[in-house]
Design an enzyme around this catalytic site. Structure first.
Site, PDB file in Angstrom:
ATOM      1  N   HIS A 274       0.848  -1.185   0.000  1.00  0.00           N
ATOM      2  CA  HIS A 274       0.000   0.000   0.000  1.00  0.00           C
ATOM      3  C   HIS A 274       0.882   1.233   0.000  1.00  0.00           C
ATOM      4  O   HIS A 274       1.935   1.243   0.628  1.00  0.00           O
ATOM      5  CB  HIS A 274      -0.926   0.019   1.223  1.00  0.00           C
ATOM      6  CG  HIS A 274      -2.074   0.950   1.047  1.00  0.00           C
ATOM      7  ND1 HIS A 274      -1.991   2.298   1.321  1.00  0.00           N
ATOM      8  CD2 HIS A 274      -3.327   0.732   0.579  1.00  0.00           C
ATOM      9  CE1 HIS A 274      -3.146   2.859   1.036  1.00  0.00           C
ATOM     10  NE2 HIS A 274      -3.971   1.942   0.587  1.00  0.00           N
ATOM     11  N   ASP A 331      -7.964  -5.253  -0.009  1.00  0.00           N
ATOM     12  CA  ASP A 331      -8.510  -6.037  -1.115  1.00  0.00           C
ATOM     13  C   ASP A 331      -8.085  -7.493  -1.105  1.00  0.00           C
ATOM     14  O   ASP A 331      -8.584  -8.283  -1.899  1.00  0.00           O
ATOM     15  CB  ASP A 331      -8.101  -5.396  -2.458  1.00  0.00           C
ATOM     16  CG  ASP A 331      -8.895  -4.133  -2.694  1.00  0.00           C
ATOM     17  OD1 ASP A 331     -10.058  -4.094  -2.251  1.00  0.00           O
ATOM     18  OD2 ASP A 331      -8.358  -3.200  -3.296  1.00  0.00           O
TER      19      ASP A 331
END
Ligand code: CMC
Length: 396
Positions: A274, A331
């Site tokens: 991320h 996700d």
């Protein structure tokens, strides 16, 4: 020429000031309007969180009742808009339909397009939250060749969406055999809350950038949907499931971990890493737990979940992933839950879009209220040829 700072990923550049969402990437903290995501995920309904993001405060009972009524009142779409779906090829990706149909909302609400009236802006924002599940479900029904199901005022936000997706009948009722499981509704509510906002991510920045020119809110959200679609952003949940299907079995995991580490191989472990979280993604921690609960409830011994655990275990022990601070993101598990809820894989990013609409419209509202609003107009470092003279075509 080089008087500008080169920061293409906005890694060290704040593009705006915002009061909506706070992230501390090192500590794994995510707050919506000051409230920890863990508390909101446990205690709220999605529309309560949408209200919080839009208005800055949690609603009291009356405010929430009124907001829920406004959202469900706006869920219906114009009959002409419904017919747009007939124009799409049967195998069109639902995100392709979503981006087109949401953009076309601009053609239905002319009086709202000048954005001048603050009260009207809130109506447009609420309209978008109301209509998104209807448009999303319609794109799914079109792709499977089933009749459109109208939204119902008597169902909550998530339950209504499930009904529009899965009702067997266009008569629009949930029959005995196809009732909507309340645990599924709860899981969906949680996923929507976790995806509702994430400060200046690529799609939200796109909404703000489009909005900064004065473009209407429907066009701005359509731009956000387009940005969300990419596999480095919202498309990752779909990409994770496709990746797990490709890996196939736990024995293949080391091979794929090696591929992800190979600098000459473009393959990346989807659902890992991320831009902001360099320790852990707090949303992934919550989702992982829900994943267990949903799979227990559905009593599916889904091999994909076992495989996801194997991928996570290998990656978390691997030097490469440790050194680069690559952890599972939101996700990585959301796709496994969506699959257990019978949501088809190509609808995963659409699900993200429904939830993120709350964040997009809140940022748009915030930006529109800013008296110092500037058109976002980044500069560049030009690296092309220096000035030169035109050469006639017959001498080139
Ligand atoms: N697998 C393998 N290597 C990776 C991965 C990954 N998933 N993510 C980053 N790296 C490596 C990358 O190759 C680079 O290595 P090097 O320094 O040797 O060139 C290094 O880590 C830094 O990568 P980056 O792309 O510069 O890092 P970033 O912070 O710009 O990227 C990211 C963040 C999310 C785009 C990236 O981690 C990625 O592509 N992840 C996979 C896609 C994904 O799961 N996206 C969902 C993001 S969360 C949901 C959302 O916000 O939409």
């Amino acid at each position: 020429l080089d008087c500008f700072t080169h920061d293409p990923g906005f890694v060290a550049t704040a593009s705006c000031k915002s009061k909506i969402t706070y992230i501390d990437g090192d500590k794994g903290i995510l707050l919506y309007r000051g409230y920890p995501i863990e508390q909101l995920a446990e205690k709220c309904e999605f529309t309560e969180v949408a209200y919080l993001l839009m208005h800055g405060e949690l609603p009291n009972e009356n405010q929430l009742l009124k907001f829920n009524l406004e959202v469900s009142d706006k869920a219906i779409i114009h009959e002409s808009l419904r017919k747009f779906f007939d124009g799409f090829h049967y195998d069109a990706h639902p995100m392709a339909m979503l981006v087109g149909v949401v953009g076309s909302l601009s053609a239905f609400y002319h009086s709202e397009l000048n954005n001048k009236d603050p009260a009207q802006r809130f109506i447009s924002a609420t309209r978008m939250i109301g209509k998104m599940p209807t448009i999303a479900a319609a794109s799914y029904r079109h792709s499977v060749g089933r009749p459109f199901v109208y939204p119902r005022m008597d169902l909550g936000y998530c339950e209504n969406f499930m009904n529009m997706m899965f009702s067997r009948s266009s008569q629009n009722y949930i029959d005995q055999d196809h009732y909507i499981d309340q645990d599924f509704v709860k899981a969906l509510n949680l996923l929507f809350i976790l995806h509702a906002d994430h400060e200046q991510n690529a799609s939200t920045s796109t909404v703000r950038l489009a909005g900064s020119t004065g473009a209407n809110p429907y066009a701005c959200v359509a731009a956000g949907i387009a940005a969300l679609w990419g596999p480095a952003h919202g498309g990752a949940n779909e990409a994770v499931l496709n990746m797990l299907a490709e890996i196939g079995t736990a024995e293949n995991v080391p091979k794929y971990i090696a591929k992800a580490k190979d600098p000459n191989d473009p393959f990346r472990l989807m659902g890992f890493g991320h831009r902001v979280y360099k320790n852990f993604d707090p949303r992934a921690t919550i989702i992982r737990k829900t994943c267990y609960e949903v799979l227990k409830k559905t009593q599916t011994d889904d091999p994909l979940f076992e495989l996801a655990l194997a991928v996570e275990e290998h990656a978390l022990k691997d030097e490469y992933f440790i050194e680069k601070k690559l952890y599972p993101n939101v996700d990585f598990y959301s796709g496994v839950i969506y699959k257990a809820l019978n949501i088809p894989v190509d609808m995963f990013t659409v699900m993200f879009a429904i939830a993120r609409t709350a964040g997009w419209v809140s940022h748009w509202l915030e930006m529109m209220e800013d008296p110092n609003k500037l058109i976002s107009r980044p500069r560049q470092l030009y690296v092309g040829p220096a000035q030169r003279d035109y050469i006639p075509i017959n001498t080139r």
